[in-house]
Design an enzyme around this catalytic site. Structure first.
Site, PDB file in Angstrom:
ATOM      1  N   ARG A   1      62.918 107.361  32.969  1.00 18.69           N
ATOM      2  CA  ARG A   1      62.263 108.658  33.196  1.00 18.69           C
ATOM      3  C   ARG A   1      63.262 109.796  33.387  1.00 18.69           C
ATOM      4  O   ARG A   1      62.873 110.954  33.411  1.00 18.69           O
ATOM      5  CB  ARG A   1      61.362 108.559  34.432  1.00 18.69           C
ATOM      6  CG  ARG A   1      60.147 107.719  34.215  1.00 18.69           C
ATOM      7  CD  ARG A   1      59.050 108.064  35.194  1.00 18.69           C
ATOM      8  NE  ARG A   1      59.280 107.614  36.540  1.00 18.69           N
ATOM      9  CZ  ARG A   1      58.920 106.425  37.004  1.00 18.69           C
ATOM     10  NH1 ARG A   1      58.339 105.565  36.212  1.00 18.69           N
ATOM     11  NH2 ARG A   1      59.132 106.096  38.252  1.00 18.69           N
TER      12      ARG A   1
ATOM     13  N   GLY B   1      57.216 114.545  44.789  1.00 19.18           N
ATOM     14  CA  GLY B   1      56.571 113.712  45.805  1.00 19.18           C
ATOM     15  C   GLY B   1      57.593 112.958  46.639  1.00 19.18           C
ATOM     16  O   GLY B   1      57.447 112.811  47.859  1.00 19.18           O
TER      17      GLY B   1
ATOM     18  N   SER C   1      55.429 112.782  38.539  1.00 16.88           N
ATOM     19  CA  SER C   1      55.054 111.915  37.422  1.00 16.88           C
ATOM     20  C   SER C   1      53.531 111.844  37.347  1.00 16.88           C
ATOM     21  O   SER C   1      52.829 112.175  38.310  1.00 16.88           O
ATOM     22  CB  SER C   1      55.643 110.516  37.599  1.00 16.88           C
ATOM     23  OG  SER C   1      55.090 109.920  38.740  1.00 16.88           O
TER      24      SER C   1
ATOM     25  N   ASP D   1      53.430 106.757  32.743  1.00 15.94           N
ATOM     26  CA  ASP D   1      52.691 105.583  32.261  1.00 15.94           C
ATOM     27  C   ASP D   1      51.483 106.013  31.438  1.00 15.94           C
ATOM     28  O   ASP D   1      50.979 107.130  31.568  1.00 15.94           O
ATOM     29  CB  ASP D   1      52.287 104.634  33.385  1.00 15.94           C
ATOM     30  CG  ASP D   1      51.614 105.306  34.554  1.00 15.94           C
ATOM     31  OD1 ASP D   1      52.271 106.110  35.225  1.00 15.94           O
ATOM     32  OD2 ASP D   1      50.428 105.042  34.778  1.00 15.94           O
TER      33      ASP D   1
ATOM     34  N   ARG E   1      55.040 122.000  41.875  1.00 17.10           N
ATOM     35  CA  ARG E   1      55.101 120.536  41.987  1.00 17.10           C
ATOM     36  C   ARG E   1      55.768 119.976  40.746  1.00 17.10           C
ATOM     37  O   ARG E   1      55.425 120.349  39.613  1.00 17.10           O
ATOM     38  CB  ARG E   1      53.683 119.985  42.152  1.00 17.10           C
ATOM     39  CG  ARG E   1      53.580 118.499  41.940  1.00 17.10           C
ATOM     40  CD  ARG E   1      52.357 117.883  42.545  1.00 17.10           C
ATOM     41  NE  ARG E   1      52.018 116.618  41.915  1.00 17.10           N
ATOM     42  CZ  ARG E   1      52.774 115.519  41.941  1.00 17.10           C
ATOM     43  NH1 ARG E   1      53.933 115.505  42.567  1.00 17.10           N
ATOM     44  NH2 ARG E   1      52.384 114.423  41.324  1.00 17.10           N
TER      45      ARG E   1
ATOM     46  N   ARG F   1      64.055 112.334  45.579  1.00 18.79           N
ATOM     47  CA  ARG F   1      64.115 113.185  44.390  1.00 18.79           C
ATOM     48  C   ARG F   1      64.510 114.607  44.789  1.00 18.79           C
ATOM     49  O   ARG F   1      65.223 115.301  44.068  1.00 18.79           O
ATOM     50  CB  ARG F   1      62.760 113.237  43.678  1.00 18.79           C
ATOM     51  CG  ARG F   1      62.460 112.019  42.866  1.00 18.79           C
ATOM     52  CD  ARG F   1      63.246 112.081  41.568  1.00 18.79           C
ATOM     53  NE  ARG F   1      62.844 111.006  40.687  1.00 18.79           N
ATOM     54  CZ  ARG F   1      63.528 110.619  39.621  1.00 18.79           C
ATOM     55  NH1 ARG F   1      64.640 111.225  39.299  1.00 18.79           N
ATOM     56  NH2 ARG F   1      63.098 109.645  38.873  1.00 18.79           N
TER      57      ARG F   1
HETATM   58  N1  ADE Z   1      51.350 108.977  38.871  1.00 16.30           N
HETATM   59  C1  ADE Z   1      51.949 108.284  37.900  1.00 16.30           C
HETATM   60  N2  ADE Z   1      51.112 107.400  37.359  1.00 16.30           N
HETATM   61  C2  ADE Z   1      49.940 107.539  38.018  1.00 16.30           C
HETATM   62  C3  ADE Z   1      48.704 106.914  37.920  1.00 16.30           C
HETATM   63  N3  ADE Z   1      48.508 105.943  37.036  1.00 16.30           N
HETATM   64  N4  ADE Z   1      47.723 107.296  38.745  1.00 16.30           N
HETATM   65  C4  ADE Z   1      47.959 108.257  39.629  1.00 16.30           C
HETATM   66  N5  ADE Z   1      49.104 108.885  39.780  1.00 16.30           N
HETATM   67  C5  ADE Z   1      50.093 108.535  38.969  1.00 16.30           C
END
Ligand code: ADE
Length: 242
Positions: free
Chosen positions: A227, A24, A94, A214, A91, A28
């Site tokens: 990460r 994205g 994260s 997360d 893709r 990166r």
């Molecule tokens: N990418 C990383 N964490 C995310 C989240 N909590 N919601 C949507 N996209 C994410």
């Protein structure tokens, strides 16, 4: 049809490979190109959405940022496929998990991408389309992750239009349907690849590989530095796909 430039991509003569990695974040993309590719050449700077082409283990590969959200990856992947002849789109990003058994830094490989977006309306279907990744790429990625001892999970992700939800149940409800994690782009990418396969008459294949950044249930977040290791594993799987 190969164009010399589009509204969002202006390669100025630098080729774009048939296989492209799509993080994205454009920085990166720059990092991946400078770390992994031999002789990387920048093919796009329009809107700062950096794209590079280089060589990885003797094969030409590109990497380009997509921005966040279905509309953003939707337009970049459309132009890459329809105007620059890209055939494999992976893709790398994260995601936030909604499953208690998935940990931060685990790798998630998307078999399908459910979504809450209007993106699919454009295809004019009378039912509900289920965007799927390429089984060829998916099965290779899962095999590489297993061989490398990387903790990974293969299944359905949820491509959401919303990062900051007014109602948190919006995300966690999806956990009860077995959704592994939430991200914001794959459904559009998979649908674009499927549409292009029908329209262009040759396979256009897509996959999403993610590092869990997360845990939405536990409210755990990793830092960008933390990460890095999992990021490396994910990118190396993507680069080794054939
Ligand atoms: N990418 C990383 N964490 C995310 C989240 N909590 N919601 C949507 N996209 C994410």
């Amino acid at each position: 049809m190969t164009l010399t430039s589009t509204p969002h991509i202006d390669p100025q003569g630098v080729p774009i490979a048939e296989t492209i990695l799509l993080p994205g974040d454009p920085l990166r993309a720059q990092f991946i190109a400078e770390t992994y590719l031999e002789d990387p050449r920048c093919f796009n700077r329009v809107r700062g959405m950096l794209g590079y082409t280089g060589t990885y283990r003797g094969r030409q590969v590109s990497v380009m940022g997509t921005g966040m959200g279905l509309p953003s990856i939707g337009l970049y992947s459309y132009e890459l496929i329809h105007f620059f002849g890209v055939k494999n789109l992976i893709r790398v990003g994260s995601c936030g998990t909604v499953q208690p058994y998935i940990d931060t830094y685990d790798v998630v490989i998307a078999q399908g991408a459910s979504h809450d977006s209007n993106y699919m309306e454009q295809f004019g279907l009378t039912g509900t389309y289920a965007p799927l990744s390429s089984f060829r790429l998916l099965s290779q990625a899962a095999r590489l992750a297993t061989e490398r001892g990387i903790t990974h999970h293969v299944g359905n992700v949820f491509s959401s239009d919303v990062f900051y939800n007014a109602d948190t149940a919006h995300n966690t409800d999806w956990a009860s349907m077995g959704i592994l994690a939430i991200e914001m782009e794959s459904a559009a990418l998979f649908a674009n690849a499927a549409y292009a396969t029908g329209k262009l008459g040759h396979p256009v294949e897509a996959l999403g590989i993610f590092t869990v950044s997360d845990n939405i249930l536990r409210g755990v977040r990793t830092t960008p530095q933390e990460r890095q290791t999992a990021f490396t594993e994910m990118v190396e799987i993507a680069l080794d796909l054939e």
